[in-house]
Structures are given as structure tokens and as C-alpha cells.
Design a protein around this motif. Sequence first.
Motif, PDB file in Angstrom:
ATOM      1  N   ALA A  17      -2.185  -5.724  22.005  1.00 26.33           N
ATOM      2  CA  ALA A  17      -1.075  -5.241  22.838  1.00 26.33           C
ATOM      3  C   ALA A  17       0.261  -5.375  22.110  1.00 26.33           C
ATOM      4  N   SER A  18       0.481  -6.529  21.455  1.00 26.69           N
ATOM      5  CA  SER A  18       1.753  -6.693  20.743  1.00 26.69           C
ATOM      6  C   SER A  18       1.828  -5.735  19.556  1.00 26.69           C
ATOM      7  N   GLY A  19       0.709  -5.515  18.872  1.00 30.58           N
ATOM      8  CA  GLY A  19       0.698  -4.571  17.751  1.00 30.58           C
ATOM      9  C   GLY A  19       1.000  -3.146  18.194  1.00 30.58           C
ATOM     10  N   TRP A  28       6.860  -1.820  11.553  1.00 27.26           N
ATOM     11  CA  TRP A  28       5.592  -1.515  10.892  1.00 27.26           C
ATOM     12  C   TRP A  28       4.843  -2.738  10.397  1.00 27.26           C
ATOM     13  N   GLU A  29       5.516  -3.606   9.656  1.00 28.72           N
ATOM     14  CA  GLU A  29       4.809  -4.732   9.037  1.00 28.72           C
ATOM     15  C   GLU A  29       4.291  -5.718  10.082  1.00 28.72           C
ATOM     16  N   GLU A  30       5.123  -6.010  11.082  1.00 29.46           N
ATOM     17  CA  GLU A  30       4.684  -6.921  12.140  1.00 29.46           C
ATOM     18  C   GLU A  30       3.552  -6.293  12.955  1.00 29.46           C
ATOM     19  N   ALA A  31       3.667  -4.991  13.198  1.00 30.44           N
ATOM     20  CA  ALA A  31       2.619  -4.286  13.947  1.00 30.44           C
ATOM     21  C   ALA A  31       1.308  -4.321  13.171  1.00 30.44           C
ATOM     22  N   LYS A  32       1.387  -4.052  11.887  1.00 30.76           N
ATOM     23  CA  LYS A  32       0.177  -4.048  11.059  1.00 30.76           C
ATOM     24  C   LYS A  32      -0.465  -5.431  11.034  1.00 30.76           C
ATOM     25  N   ARG A  33       0.350  -6.460  10.930  1.00 26.50           N
ATOM     26  CA  ARG A  33      -0.168  -7.830  10.917  1.00 26.50           C
ATOM     27  C   ARG A  33      -0.888  -8.144  12.244  1.00 26.50           C
ATOM     28  N   ALA A  34      -0.263  -7.793  13.361  1.00 26.30           N
ATOM     29  CA  ALA A  34      -0.858  -8.071  14.675  1.00 26.30           C
ATOM     30  C   ALA A  34      -2.150  -7.287  14.869  1.00 26.30           C
ATOM     31  N   LEU A  35      -2.144  -6.009  14.504  1.00 23.73           N
ATOM     32  CA  LEU A  35      -3.342  -5.179  14.682  1.00 23.73           C
ATOM     33  C   LEU A  35      -4.466  -5.611  13.752  1.00 23.73           C
ATOM     34  N   HIS A  70      -1.271   3.718  11.012  1.00 18.87           N
ATOM     35  CA  HIS A  70      -1.288   4.384   9.699  1.00 18.87           C
ATOM     36  C   HIS A  70      -0.900   5.853   9.830  1.00 18.87           C
ATOM     37  N   ARG A  71      -1.365   6.508  10.889  1.00 22.03           N
ATOM     38  CA  ARG A  71      -0.985   7.916  11.112  1.00 22.03           C
ATOM     39  C   ARG A  71       0.528   8.039  11.265  1.00 22.03           C
ATOM     40  N   ASP A  72       1.112   7.150  12.065  1.00 21.52           N
ATOM     41  CA  ASP A  72       2.553   7.204  12.298  1.00 21.52           C
ATOM     42  C   ASP A  72       3.343   6.954  11.013  1.00 21.52           C
ATOM     43  N   ARG A  73       2.743   6.219  10.082  1.00 19.52           N
ATOM     44  CA  ARG A  73       3.391   5.950   8.788  1.00 19.52           C
ATOM     45  C   ARG A  73       3.023   7.003   7.742  1.00 19.52           C
ATOM     46  N   LYS A  74       2.313   8.031   8.192  1.00 16.33           N
ATOM     47  CA  LYS A  74       1.889   9.140   7.309  1.00 16.33           C
ATOM     48  C   LYS A  74       0.918   8.672   6.224  1.00 16.33           C
ATOM     49  N   GLU A  75       0.161   7.616   6.523  1.00 14.56           N
ATOM     50  CA  GLU A  75      -0.879   7.096   5.630  1.00 14.56           C
ATOM     51  C   GLU A  75      -2.225   7.609   6.152  1.00 14.56           C
ATOM     52  N   PHE A  76      -2.446   8.894   5.964  1.00  7.53           N
ATOM     53  CA  PHE A  76      -3.561   9.553   6.628  1.00  7.53           C
ATOM     54  C   PHE A  76      -4.928   9.108   6.136  1.00  7.53           C
ATOM     55  N   GLY A  77      -5.051   8.736   4.873  1.00  6.97           N
ATOM     56  CA  GLY A  77      -6.327   8.233   4.369  1.00  6.97           C
ATOM     57  C   GLY A  77      -6.729   6.934   5.059  1.00  6.97           C
ATOM     58  N   HIS A  78      -5.763   6.025   5.205  1.00  9.32           N
ATOM     59  CA  HIS A  78      -6.031   4.761   5.895  1.00  9.32           C
ATOM     60  C   HIS A  78      -6.299   5.007   7.380  1.00  9.32           C
ATOM     61  N   ALA A  79      -5.543   5.930   7.964  1.00  8.61           N
ATOM     62  CA  ALA A  79      -5.744   6.247   9.386  1.00  8.61           C
ATOM     63  C   ALA A  79      -7.162   6.743   9.615  1.00  8.61           C
ATOM     64  N   LEU A  80      -7.590   7.672   8.784  1.00  8.50           N
ATOM     65  CA  LEU A  80      -8.935   8.236   8.936  1.00  8.50           C
ATOM     66  C   LEU A  80     -10.005   7.162   8.728  1.00  8.50           C
ATOM     67  N   GLY A  81      -9.775   6.241   7.809  1.00  8.83           N
ATOM     68  CA  GLY A  81     -10.722   5.144   7.592  1.00  8.83           C
ATOM     69  C   GLY A  81     -10.887   4.272   8.826  1.00  8.83           C
ATOM     70  N   GLU A  82      -9.770   3.920   9.455  1.00 12.34           N
ATOM     71  CA  GLU A  82      -9.834   3.103  10.677  1.00 12.34           C
ATOM     72  C   GLU A  82     -10.465   3.881  11.829  1.00 12.34           C
TER      73      GLU A  82
END
Length: 173
Positions: A17-19, A28-35, A70-82
Motif C-alpha cells: 500500500a505504501s509503495g 520512485w526510489e522509496e516506492a521501489k524499495r517498499a514494493l 517500472h511502466r511509469d518510469r518508462k522502464e518497459f523491460g522491467h515492467a514486462l518482467g514483473e
Amino acid sequence: GGLAAQLRGDLAASRLASGQFLTLMREWEEAKRALTEAVTTRKALLDESPRDHQLQRDLAQAHFALGNLHRDRKEFGHALGEWTKASDLLISLMNTAAEDDVLLTEALALLSTHGDTLKELALFKDYLKVTAPIQVVNLVKNARSIEHNLDETFYALVCLSENEDREGYRRAC
């Protein structure tokens, strides 16, 4: 044991939820850490109870959230992996859950929403991979409904043939 697992599950839900909130705030960094913590904790819980459909669904939700970041950060390869990890978990759940399991309905809804996202991003091959199991589940449900209707029709025909008058039909059926 049970209480420790429940507390870890609650912690993972809180981190998820926090992420998600931090993603909306573009932290971004805090969200990524939480998620990532939510994914790691839920993965450990699922490793301890691999047949727990609730944990499969929960882990899939965490992977979807991390993919969305990752999608929101335009990191589409990582987004698709997740997203692929999430959809694989949900497809596995669909293959093993009972037909009346409420989590099956939730898995179908999550996959459908995910399929819409893939289609919007023009990732059609991935879209087909995700939506094909949904179609199979729907076809099986429809086939069972047709089979049930045929059974009822056959029963009514047997009743009619054995009791040709309507009064006899009413008594027999």
C-alpha cells in the motif's frame, strides 16, 4: 508459525500500500524499495506454503504494482518482467483453483485488467498469452452450463416418453 506468518503478511500488505501511494507521489526510489520488500516478503510466504492460492494472488498483486512503477518510469523491460511473473502466478492459480473458488474470479479480473494494459501498450503477443487462459476458463464454464442444460432436457424427455399424458409428466417429474 501462524501468527508470525500473519504478521509478515500484514507487513507485506502495508509495504504494498505504501509503495503504491509513493508511486502515485512519484517518490520512485522509496516506492521501489517498499514494493520490492512486499514482493520479497510475499515470495517467502508463498515458498513456505506453495499451494496457498491467497498467497499466490497476493504475490501477483505485488508484482503488478512493481511492474506499474517500472511502466511509469518508462522502464518497459522491467515492467514486462514483473507483469509476466504476476500473470504466471495467476495462470497457475487458475489451473489449480476449484471452479467455485472466489480467488479464481479475482484472478480472472486481475488478468483481464492486465491484458487491457498490455493491449494499450501494443504488446499484443503478451496480451494473447495473458488472455488465452481467460478464454479457456470461460469456454469450460460455458461447456459445463451446456452439459447441465442437456442433462435437464434429456431428463424431461425421458419423463415425457414414459408418461405421455401431461398429468403423468407432472407426477413423474
